[in-house]
Design an enzyme around this catalytic site. Structure first.
Site, mmCIF file in Angstrom:
data_model
loop_
_atom_site.group_PDB
_atom_site.id
_atom_site.type_symbol
_atom_site.label_atom_id
_atom_site.label_comp_id
_atom_site.label_asym_id
_atom_site.label_seq_id
_atom_site.Cartn_x
_atom_site.Cartn_y
_atom_site.Cartn_z
ATOM 1 N N ASN A 13 57.883 26.462 -23.738
ATOM 2 C CA ASN A 13 58.051 25.410 -24.746
ATOM 3 C C ASN A 13 57.092 24.250 -24.456
ATOM 4 O O ASN A 13 57.291 23.506 -23.497
ATOM 5 C CB ASN A 13 59.505 24.929 -24.735
ATOM 6 C CG ASN A 13 59.765 23.869 -25.790
ATOM 7 O OD1 ASN A 13 58.940 23.617 -26.671
ATOM 8 N ND2 ASN A 13 60.915 23.232 -25.706
ATOM 9 N N TRP A 14 56.091 24.084 -25.310
ATOM 10 C CA TRP A 14 55.094 23.032 -25.104
ATOM 11 C C TRP A 14 55.606 21.656 -25.514
ATOM 12 O O TRP A 14 54.966 20.655 -25.213
ATOM 13 C CB TRP A 14 53.835 23.347 -25.901
ATOM 14 C CG TRP A 14 53.135 24.608 -25.503
ATOM 15 C CD1 TRP A 14 53.489 25.467 -24.499
ATOM 16 C CD2 TRP A 14 51.961 25.165 -26.104
ATOM 17 N NE1 TRP A 14 52.611 26.521 -24.439
ATOM 18 C CE2 TRP A 14 51.662 26.369 -25.412
ATOM 19 C CE3 TRP A 14 51.142 24.781 -27.158
ATOM 20 C CZ2 TRP A 14 50.566 27.170 -25.737
ATOM 21 C CZ3 TRP A 14 50.049 25.574 -27.494
ATOM 22 C CH2 TRP A 14 49.763 26.753 -26.789
ATOM 23 N N LYS A 15 56.705 21.621 -26.267
ATOM 24 C CA LYS A 15 57.243 20.360 -26.781
ATOM 25 C C LYS A 15 56.138 19.616 -27.557
ATOM 26 O O LYS A 15 55.333 20.257 -28.225
ATOM 27 C CB LYS A 15 57.865 19.544 -25.657
ATOM 28 C CG LYS A 15 58.924 20.348 -24.885
ATOM 29 C CD LYS A 15 59.735 19.525 -23.936
ATOM 30 C CE LYS A 15 60.766 20.412 -23.246
ATOM 31 N NZ LYS A 15 61.663 19.653 -22.356
ATOM 32 N N HIS A 99 67.934 23.091 -29.363
ATOM 33 C CA HIS A 99 67.439 22.587 -28.081
ATOM 34 C C HIS A 99 68.102 21.249 -27.792
ATOM 35 O O HIS A 99 68.384 20.462 -28.699
ATOM 36 C CB HIS A 99 65.915 22.441 -28.132
ATOM 37 C CG HIS A 99 65.293 22.130 -26.811
ATOM 38 N ND1 HIS A 99 65.296 20.864 -26.276
ATOM 39 C CD2 HIS A 99 64.661 22.925 -25.914
ATOM 40 C CE1 HIS A 99 64.685 20.887 -25.096
ATOM 41 N NE2 HIS A 99 64.295 22.127 -24.855
ATOM 42 N N GLU A 101 67.111 18.495 -26.788
ATOM 43 C CA GLU A 101 66.420 17.313 -27.321
ATOM 44 C C GLU A 101 66.673 17.162 -28.814
ATOM 45 O O GLU A 101 66.765 16.036 -29.324
ATOM 46 C CB GLU A 101 64.920 17.412 -27.010
ATOM 47 C CG GLU A 101 64.642 17.258 -25.523
ATOM 48 C CD GLU A 101 63.301 17.800 -25.080
ATOM 49 O OE1 GLU A 101 63.034 17.788 -23.870
ATOM 50 O OE2 GLU A 101 62.513 18.244 -25.956
ATOM 51 N N GLU A 171 70.680 25.674 -21.087
ATOM 52 C CA GLU A 171 69.823 24.624 -20.546
ATOM 53 C C GLU A 171 70.680 23.402 -20.209
ATOM 54 O O GLU A 171 70.930 22.565 -21.071
ATOM 55 C CB GLU A 171 68.705 24.261 -21.526
ATOM 56 C CG GLU A 171 69.132 24.170 -22.985
ATOM 57 C CD GLU A 171 68.102 23.469 -23.846
ATOM 58 O OE1 GLU A 171 66.935 23.411 -23.453
ATOM 59 O OE2 GLU A 171 68.500 22.948 -24.900
ATOM 60 N N GLY A 177 63.648 18.600 -17.107
ATOM 61 C CA GLY A 177 62.637 17.590 -16.820
ATOM 62 C C GLY A 177 62.982 16.680 -15.663
ATOM 63 O O GLY A 177 62.312 15.676 -15.433
ATOM 64 N N SER A 218 63.863 22.721 -15.733
ATOM 65 C CA SER A 218 62.914 22.489 -14.638
ATOM 66 C C SER A 218 62.487 23.793 -13.966
ATOM 67 O O SER A 218 62.344 23.866 -12.742
ATOM 68 C CB SER A 218 63.511 21.530 -13.606
ATOM 69 O OG SER A 218 63.751 20.259 -14.177
ATOM 70 N N GLY A 239 59.616 24.568 -19.599
ATOM 71 C CA GLY A 239 59.106 23.341 -20.200
ATOM 72 C C GLY A 239 57.732 22.985 -19.669
ATOM 73 O O GLY A 239 56.731 23.607 -20.000
ATOM 74 N N GLY A 240 57.667 21.952 -18.808
ATOM 75 C CA GLY A 240 56.389 21.425 -18.344
ATOM 76 C C GLY A 240 55.468 22.447 -17.718
ATOM 77 O O GLY A 240 54.240 22.390 -17.912
#
Length: 258
Positions: A13-15, A99, A101, A171, A177, A218, A239-240
């Site tokens: 997921n590049w967000k 998600h 967010e 999640e 994160g 994470s 994620g990141g």
């Protein structure tokens, strides 16, 4: 409940990150590395403006594209929204629904998430329905109640045939994160609970055992090594680390070679 063995699914997921130049470099690197990934399904989640570009770059590659969100309606006066049929039209295979967010920052209710999952299925997309508790909810013993409240509206609106096309993603909000990864025991317990919840709610034990359930929170190359060893974990929502070709490739290899 014992899970049936399935090929792992790794979603990056590049967000709200990326550019045409950066995306091209990342995807070209992943294409070069794909032969080393092993037996794993890999998908990336570019922001909406880059979906068609990413699909084109990944043409004739086993790597697919996943949309980060979708509208709860099929068509109409919903300025700024993107429908499931549009996502399918540009070549997406999966789409995230719920998600953390989207739930926390944009107010997506569990009923709205259920509607989005329904729209995804109607358009031939595979919805990845995300659930997860906050640290406060976990600390007062509300993890299972929270997950049930988030997931039950989706389950209520789906047939057995629909359920066979759904992916779940756990999640924990407190691990996204933050650098904190849930323990193996915590993850195993929750994923077993989710499959049992599906079985108890729908009566479809076989479907529940086969349903892919991902872990997200994470995830990095180090944690992926032991996450891949957990039989309940069908894959990961990254994620990141998904923005770094070397890290994402290492995660894919951990799940492809288990």
């Amino acid at each position: 409940m014992t899970q049936q063995h399935l090929p792992a699914l790794v979603i990056g997921n590049w967000k709200m990150n990326g550019s045409l130049t950066a995306n091209t470099a990342l995807l070209e690197s992943l294409r070069r590395d794909i032969a080393s990934f092993g037996h794993v399904n890999v998908s990336v989640c570019p922001p909406f403006p880059y979906l068609a570009h990413s699909v084109a770059l990944l043409a004739k590659s086993p790597i697919s594209c996943t949309a980060q969100n979708l509208c709860h309606e099929a068509v109409g006066a919903y300025t700024g929204e993107v429908s499931a049929s549009m996502l399918a039209d540009v070549g997406c295979r999966y789409v995230l629904a719920g998600h953390s967010e989207r739930r926390g920052l944009f107010g997506d209710s569990s009923e709205r998430v259920a509607a989005k999952a329904r729209q995804a299925l109607n358009a031939g997309l595979t919805p990845i329905v995300c659930v997860g508790e906050t640290l406060a909810q976990r600390e007062i013993g509300l993890t299972e109640a929270t997950l049930a409240a988030q997931l039950l509206p989706t389950l209520a609106g789906l047939s057995i045939a629909d359920l066979e096309k759904v992916v779940l993603a756990y999640e924990p909000v407190w691990a996204i994160g933050t650098g904190h990864v849930a323990t193996a025991q915590q993850i195993t317990s929750v994923l077993r609970y989710l499959r049992q919840l599906v079985a108890d709610t729908t009566g479809a034990d076989k479907v529940a055992r086969a349903m892919p359930v991902l872990y997200g929170g994470s995830v990095n190359p180090t944690s992926a090594v032991w996450l891949a060893q957990l039989p309940e974990v069908s894959g990961v929502l990254v994620g990141g680390a998904a923005l770094k070709a070397e890290d994402f490739s290492e995660i894919c290899r951990s799940f492809g070679q288990r």
